[in-house]
Scaffold this active site. Structure first.
Site, PDB file in Angstrom:
ATOM      1  N   GLY A 203      23.730  12.725 -10.600  1.00 31.38           N
ATOM      2  CA  GLY A 203      23.296  13.452  -9.412  1.00 31.38           C
ATOM      3  C   GLY A 203      23.396  14.957  -9.546  1.00 31.38           C
TER       4      GLY A 203
ATOM      5  N   CYS B  21      -0.138  -6.952   3.210  1.00 30.48           N
ATOM      6  CA  CYS B  21      -1.169  -6.375   2.350  1.00 30.48           C
ATOM      7  C   CYS B  21      -2.475  -7.138   2.568  1.00 30.48           C
ATOM      8  CB  CYS B  21      -0.733  -6.454   0.887  1.00 30.48           C
ATOM      9  SG  CYS B  21      -2.054  -5.965  -0.268  1.00 30.48           S
TER      10      CYS B  21
ATOM     11  N   CYS C  24      -1.087  -2.846  -0.756  1.00 34.79           N
ATOM     12  CA  CYS C  24       0.087  -2.467  -1.539  1.00 34.79           C
ATOM     13  C   CYS C  24      -0.154  -1.104  -2.174  1.00 34.79           C
ATOM     14  CB  CYS C  24       0.342  -3.477  -2.668  1.00 34.79           C
ATOM     15  SG  CYS C  24       0.941  -5.068  -2.087  1.00 34.79           S
TER      16      CYS C  24
ATOM     17  N   CYS D 192       0.302  -5.618  -6.723  1.00 41.65           N
ATOM     18  CA  CYS D 192      -0.744  -6.283  -5.932  1.00 41.65           C
ATOM     19  C   CYS D 192      -1.610  -7.175  -6.850  1.00 41.65           C
ATOM     20  CB  CYS D 192      -1.603  -5.233  -5.243  1.00 41.65           C
ATOM     21  SG  CYS D 192      -2.602  -5.868  -3.891  1.00 41.65           S
TER      22      CYS D 192
END
Lengths: 232, 283, 360
Positions: C92, C301, C326, C332
Site C-alpha cells: 500500500g 446481463c 457484463c 460474458c
C-alpha cells in the site's frame, strides 16, 4: 476582632511616561488596619488618594513599596507580591469591591451580571440567580429590566446593579467606592442596610462615603489619608 | 494503532527523564511552563527570552502592536514553529510532561488535534472550506478514531448549538457563512475533542463590532464553563480586558510588562504600556 | 481518424499500434446517438462471438527486433523491478520511481505500461482490458505495443493470462497465485482530495493520520444519505496504509482482499508504484453505521443473464430503450459459450447489429 486587612509602609506614586516622566506622588509609608465587623471610612481632601488606596487594596493598582496583608484561607496573603492567579482567587472568595461605575459586558443580562460572582464561587446557577433577583428587588430595579443587558440603563440603575453585584457574595472584606453617589434616599437607605448586614456577619468594610449621612450611619471610624500625603 | 503505541512509548521515555521544570508546586501544576523562549528569523528578532507559567483555567492575553512578536510567540508556544532557543513544557493528560519542541513530531501533532486547539485569525486557515460545517467539526473526532456516522453527527450538532449556529446549517459549506459564523464554526471544530488548552490569534480581528461582541460573550462563557486554559493574542485591549485574566505586553519581541489584566490596563508601569493604553482605550 | 495526433508522436510504432478498429473506437465513445449506441451494443455481441471461437491463447508472434525487449532499456526495467520489490515489501505504500517518457501521452496508461514492460517475460501470456473489455482502443493499442516489442503471447481469457494489465476493472473470474494484475493509475494519492500538499500527505501516511479520509465519506453521507463514492473507493491495506485502488468500481474492492494474485499499481504522471501482495488484507473504509457496500442491479446481463457481475448500461435508442451487459467481456462470452442466455440475447435487432458489426 480579627484583623482582616493590614497595610504596612505602602507607597504609591504614578510616573507618567507619556508626559515626560512626570511624577505624581499619592501616599507614602501608609499604615492601616481593618478588622472583622468594622467599617472604616476613608477621609481626606479630594486627591488625597482615597480611591487609589482602594485600588491598591484590591490589587488593581501596583504600589511601589509596602505590603497589603489580606486574611484569606486562614492566613495573611500579601496582595502586593501575590501571583495573578492568587489575587484572582482572593478576589473570588475574600475580597469584594464596588467601584463607582459598572463595567458593562455586552449581551449579559442584569440578573446574570449580578449573579456572576456567586455563580463562579459555587457553580450553583439557580441559587446565584435567586440571590441576584433578591438583591435587584431590594435595590428597586424594575423586574422588567432584569433580563436586559445594563448597557442601556440609566446611571443610577447601573450603579445599583453594580452594588447588587458587589453584595451578591458574602465577602469577608468589602471595598466600597462611593456606593451611594447618584442614589435617591430610599436606595441610599437600602445600601446602608446592606452594609449593616455585612458588618453584622463579620465583614470588614472599607469605603469612601462622600454623603455624610451615610458615613455617619455606617462608619465605625475614619481613616485620614492627609497625613500620608507624599511631598510632590 | 501503531502510532499511539509509538507515542505512548515516547511518552514513557519522557517520564523517565526528570521534568525540566519539576518544582515544589503547591496544589495542581501549571499546564504550560515556558522558559527563555527565543525566536530569530535569520538575524531578525521574533521574540526573546519569554518566560511564564500558565495554570489550568487561566486565560492569558498577549498584547502589543503589529510586529511586536505576538504571533511568533504563539506559533512557538503551540509547537507549530521551532524556537531558536528556550523550552515549552506541557503537562499532558496522555503523555505526561512533554517538552514540546524536543518531542517527536507525532506527539506534537497529536496534541494539536486532541488536547490543544488553535483558532486562527482567518477562519480559512482553520477550516476546510470545501467541507460542510458538520464535516469540519467531525474531522477532529474522526482523526482520533470516531467511526460512527450517527455519533459524529450528533456531536457536530451539539457543538453547532454551543456556538449558536442553526442546526439547519450543518450540511452547508463554510464559504456560505458570514465571517462571524465562520469564526464560531472554527471554535466549535476546535472544541469537538475537548481540548484543555486553546491558542487564539486575534479571534475577533476583522469582525464588525456587534459580531465581535457576540463572539466575545460566547468565548467568555465557553472558556469559563469548560475550564479551558487559553493563550490569546490580540491588539485590542478591550478584548483583552473582557477575556484575559492576565496580560503580557510585548514590544519588539520582548515582554515589557505582565500582570493581572486590570493591573496592566488600569495602572500600566512601562512607558510602552502607558502609550498603548492611552492611545487605544482613550482614543 | 486516429485518436492520437500523429504529430505528437515521433515513434512510428504507435501509429500502427494505436490504430483502433471501428467497433472498438465506437465502444470508447459515449453512446449519444442511436446509431452509435446500437453499434456499440452490436460490437459487444460480435466480440463475444469471436471470443467463443478463440478460447486458447494465440501462438507466440514475432517481435520487432529494432526495439529493445519490451521497449524500455534493461537498466530502467531493473530500476522499476526494484521499486516493485519495495512496494511488495510495504503493501500500500507509494514508492517513487524514475518514470520514463513513454511514446504516448500521460493518461494513456504509461504507469501500467512501464510496469508490464518490466515484468513481462517471453513465457508470459498477456491480457489487456479497459473498462472490462479486451477490444477497446486503449486495450487493443497496448496489446499491440507489447506484441510488437516483446512477441509475447496474448489472450482474452482471464484464466489463461499470467499478466493482466487493466484500466478500471478487475476481471470477474477469480484470480490465482500465478497471476499478476497491473493497474493504470491516474492519481495515486488517496489523500489528495482533502490535502493538496504532497509534503503533508507524506507525513500523514507516515503518522497514519487518516481521519480526513472519513471526512470525505462523511460528506457523502451528509449529502446523499449514503456513501456515494463509486470509483477509487479508498482502502486500508494490511491495516497500515490507506491506498487508492485506482479507478476501479467499488464493486471490485472486495476482490482485492486476500487475493491470491499479486496486484501492482503504476502511476506514470506522478511516478509512483504501489502493490497489494498475495493474501493481503484490503479493507474498504466505512462507518460502523454505514458499512461498505458494493453496487447492486435490479437487472441481469441482457446477453448472458449473469446476476453477479458488474454491469454496464447501454443505451439502445432515443426512446429510452436500454440494456445492461457484463462489463467483463471475457466473462460474458465464457458464460454464453457455456449455454447461459440472457433475456435480450435473442432480440432480432440486436442480432442484426451484431452480424453487421462483425461483417465490418
Amino acid at each position: 476582632m480579627a484583623t482582616m486587612l493590614s497595610v504596612r509602609g505602602l507607597y504609591k506614586t504614578f510616573t507618567l511616561h507619556t508626559q515626560h516622566g512626570a511624577q505624581i506622588p499619592v501616599f507614602h509609608n501608609l499604615r492601616f488596619d481593618a478588622a472583622s465587623g468594622e467599617c472604616v471610612a476613608l477621609a481626606g481632601a479630594s486627591g488625597a488618594g482615597k480611591s487609589s488606596l482602594l485600588c491598591c487594596l484590591y490589587g488593581n493598582y501596583r504600589p511601589q513599596a509596602g505590603t497589603i496583608a489580606v486574611y484569606h484561607d486562614g492566613a495573611h496573603t500579601d496582595m502586593v507580591s501575590a501571583q495573578p492567579r492568587e489575587i484572582l482567587e482572593i478576589r473570588r472568595r475574600t475580597l469584594g469591591y464596588v467601584s463607582q461605575f459598572l463595567r458593562v459586558v455586552p449581551r449579559v443580562s442584569a440578573q446574570d451580571v449580578v449573579a456572576e460572582p456567586l455563580l463562579a464561587l459555587t457553580g450553583d446557577r439557580e441559587a446565584a440567580r435567586d440571590k441576584a433577583a433578591a438583591l435587584l428587588a431590594r435595590l428597586n430595579i424594575p423586574r422588567s429590566l432584569w433580563s436586559l443587558p445594563p448597557a442601556t440603563f440609566s446611571g443610577g440603575e447601573q450603579q445599583r446593579v453594580n452594588i447588587a453585584r458587589g453584595f451578591c457574595v458574602d465577602y469577608p472584606v468589602l471595598l466600597l467606592d462611593e456606593p451611594t453617589a447618584s442614589l435617591d434616599a430610599a436606595n441610599r437607605a437600602e445600601v446602608v442596610r446592606l452594609i449593616h448586614e455585612a458588618k453584622a456577619r463579620g465583614a470588614a468594610v472599607v469605603g469612601i462615603f462622600h454623603d455624610e449621612e451615610v458615613r455617619d450611619a455606617v462608619a465605625d471610624r475614619l481613616f485620614h489619608l492627609d497625613a500620608y500625603k507624599a511631598a510632590a | 494503532m501503531e502510532t499511539s503505541l509509538h507515542a505512548a512509548a515516547t511518552a514513557a521515555a519522557f517520564r523517565e527523564t526528570p521534568a525540566p521544570f519539576a518544582g515544589p508546586a503547591p496544589g495542581p501544576a501549571p499546564l504550560l511552563n515556558v522558559s527563555g523562549l527565543t525566536k530569530y528569523y535569520g538575524d531578525m528578532l521574533g521574540c526573546r527570552d519569554v518566560t511564564f507559567a500558565l495554570w489550568p483555567g487561566e486565560v492569558m492575553g498577549i498584547v502589543g502592536e503589529s510586529g511586536s512578536g505576538k504571533s511568533t510567540l504563539l506559533g512557538c508556544l503551540s509547537g507549530r514553529m521551532a524556537p531558536s532557543s528556550g523550552q515549552v513544557a506541557y503537562e499532558s493528560e496522555r503523555f505526561g510532561v512533554v517538552d514540546v519542541h524536543r518531542a517527536p513530531e507525532p506527539v506534537r501533532r497529536n496534541l494539536l488535534r486532541t488536547e490543544w486547539g488553535v483558532v486562527h485569525q482567518n477562519p480559512r486557515d482553520g477550516l476546510r472550506l470545501a467541507v460542510s460545517a458538520g464535516g469540519n467539526i467531525g474531522e477532529r473526532l474522526m482523526a482520533v478514531g470516531a467511526r460512527n456516522y450517527g455519533t459524529i453527527r450528533a456531536e457536530a450538532l451539539r457543538w453547532l448549538r454551543e456556538v449558536e449556529i442553526d442546526a439547519t446549517r450543518i450540511d452547508h459549506l463554510p464559504r456560505t457563512f458570514s465571517g462571524g459564523m465562520q469564526q464560531r464554526l472554527q471554535i466549535a471544530a476546535n472544541l469537538a475533542t475537548g481540548p484543555r488548552l486553546l491558542f487564539m490569534d486575534e479571534p475577533t480581528g476583522g469582525l464588525d463590532v456587534s459580531v465581535q461582541a457576540r463572539l466575545l460573550d460566547l468565548l467568555r462563557n465557553l472558556v469559563s464553563r469548560l475550564g479551558l486554559s487559553v493563550v490569546i493574542v490580540t491588539h485590542d485591549l478591550a478584548v483583552a480586558r473582557l477575556l484575559a485574566h492576565r496580560l503580557m505586553v510585548m514590544r519588539r519581541g520582548k515582554v515589557v510588562e505582565s500582570g493581572l489584566t486590570d493591573q496592566v490596563l488600569d495602572d500600566p508601569q512601562h512607558p510602552y504600556t502607558q502609550l498603548l493604553v492611552s492611545s487605544i482605550l482613550h482614543a | 481518424m486516429s485518436l492520437l495526433d500523429d504529430a505528437l508522436l515521433d515513434d512510428a510504432l504507435l501509429d500502427d499500434a494505436m490504430m483502433p478498429g471501428a467497433a472498438a473506437f465506437l465502444a470508447e465513445k459515449p453512446a449519444a446517438t442511436v446509431d452509435r449506441a446500437a453499434t456499440d451494443a452490436g460490437a459487444r455481441i460480435s466480440t463475444a462471438s469471436q471470443n467463443a471461437a478463440q478460447t486458447t491463447a494465440q501462438a507466440a508472434p514475432e517481435r520487432d527486433a529494432q526495439y529493445n525487449y519490451a521497449y524500455l532499456d534493461e537498466q530502467t526495467k531493473r530500476m522499476i523491478r526494484r521499486a516493485v520489490l519495495k512496494a511488495v515489501a510495504v503493501p500500500g505504500y507509494q514508492v517513487p520511481f524514475a518514470g520514463r517518457e513513454m511514446p504516448m501521452p500521460y493518461g494513456w496508461g504509461t504507469g501500467g505500461i512501464q510496469l508490464s514492460a518490466s515484468i513481462l517475460g517471453p513465457d508470459d501470456v498477456f491480457k489487456v482490458i479497459d473498462q472490462g473489455a479486451d477490444d477497446t482502443t486503449n486495450a487493443v493499442s497496448i496489446r499491440k505495443f507489447f506484441v510488437r516489442t516483446t512477441g509475447v503471447r496474448t489472450t482474452e481469457s482471464t484464466a489463461e493470462a499470467s499478466v493482466i494489465q487493466t484500466r478500471h476493472r478487475i476481471p470477474e473470474t477469480p484470480l490465482t497465485e500465478d497471476q499478476i494484475m497491473v493497474y493504470q493509475v491516474p492519481i495515486p494519492e488517496p489523500l489528495r482530495w482533502m490535502e493538496p500538499r504532497e509534503s503533508e500527505t507524506r507525513t500523514m501516511h507516515a503518522l497514519e493520520e487518516y481521519g480526513v479520509m472519513h471526512v470525505r465519506l462523511y460528506e457523502d453521507i451528509a449529502r446523499h444519505g449514503r456513501i456515494a463514492t463509486n470509483f477509487m473507493y479508498p482502502v486500508l491495506v494490511n491495516g497500515r496504509y490507506v491506498m487508492s485502488p485506482s479507478p476501479i468500481p467499488k464493486f471490485d474492492n472486495p476482490k482485492l482482499d486476500r487475493s491470491p494474485a499479486l496486484h501492482l499499481f503504476g502511476a506514470g504522471r506522478e511516478k509512483r508504484i504501489y502493490a497489494v501482495p498475495p493474501y493481503t488484507e484490503v479493507r474498504s473504509l466505512d462507518f460502523e453505521d454505514h458499512p461498505f457496500e458494493v453496487e447492486k442491479w435490479d437487472e441481469c446481463c441482457g446477453l448472458c443473464g449473469a446476476t453477479d457481475s458488474y454491469l454496464d448500461e447501454v443505451i439502445l435508442d432515443d426512446a429510452g430503450g436500454r440494456m445492461f451487459v457484463c462489463s467483463d467481456t471475457d466473462h460474458c462470452a465464457a458464460r454464453r459459450a457455456a449455454g447461459h442466455v440472457g433475456p435480450m440475447a435473442a432480440r432480432r435487432d440486436l442480432k442484426e447489429l451484431a452480424d453487421r458489426t462483425a461483417a465490418e
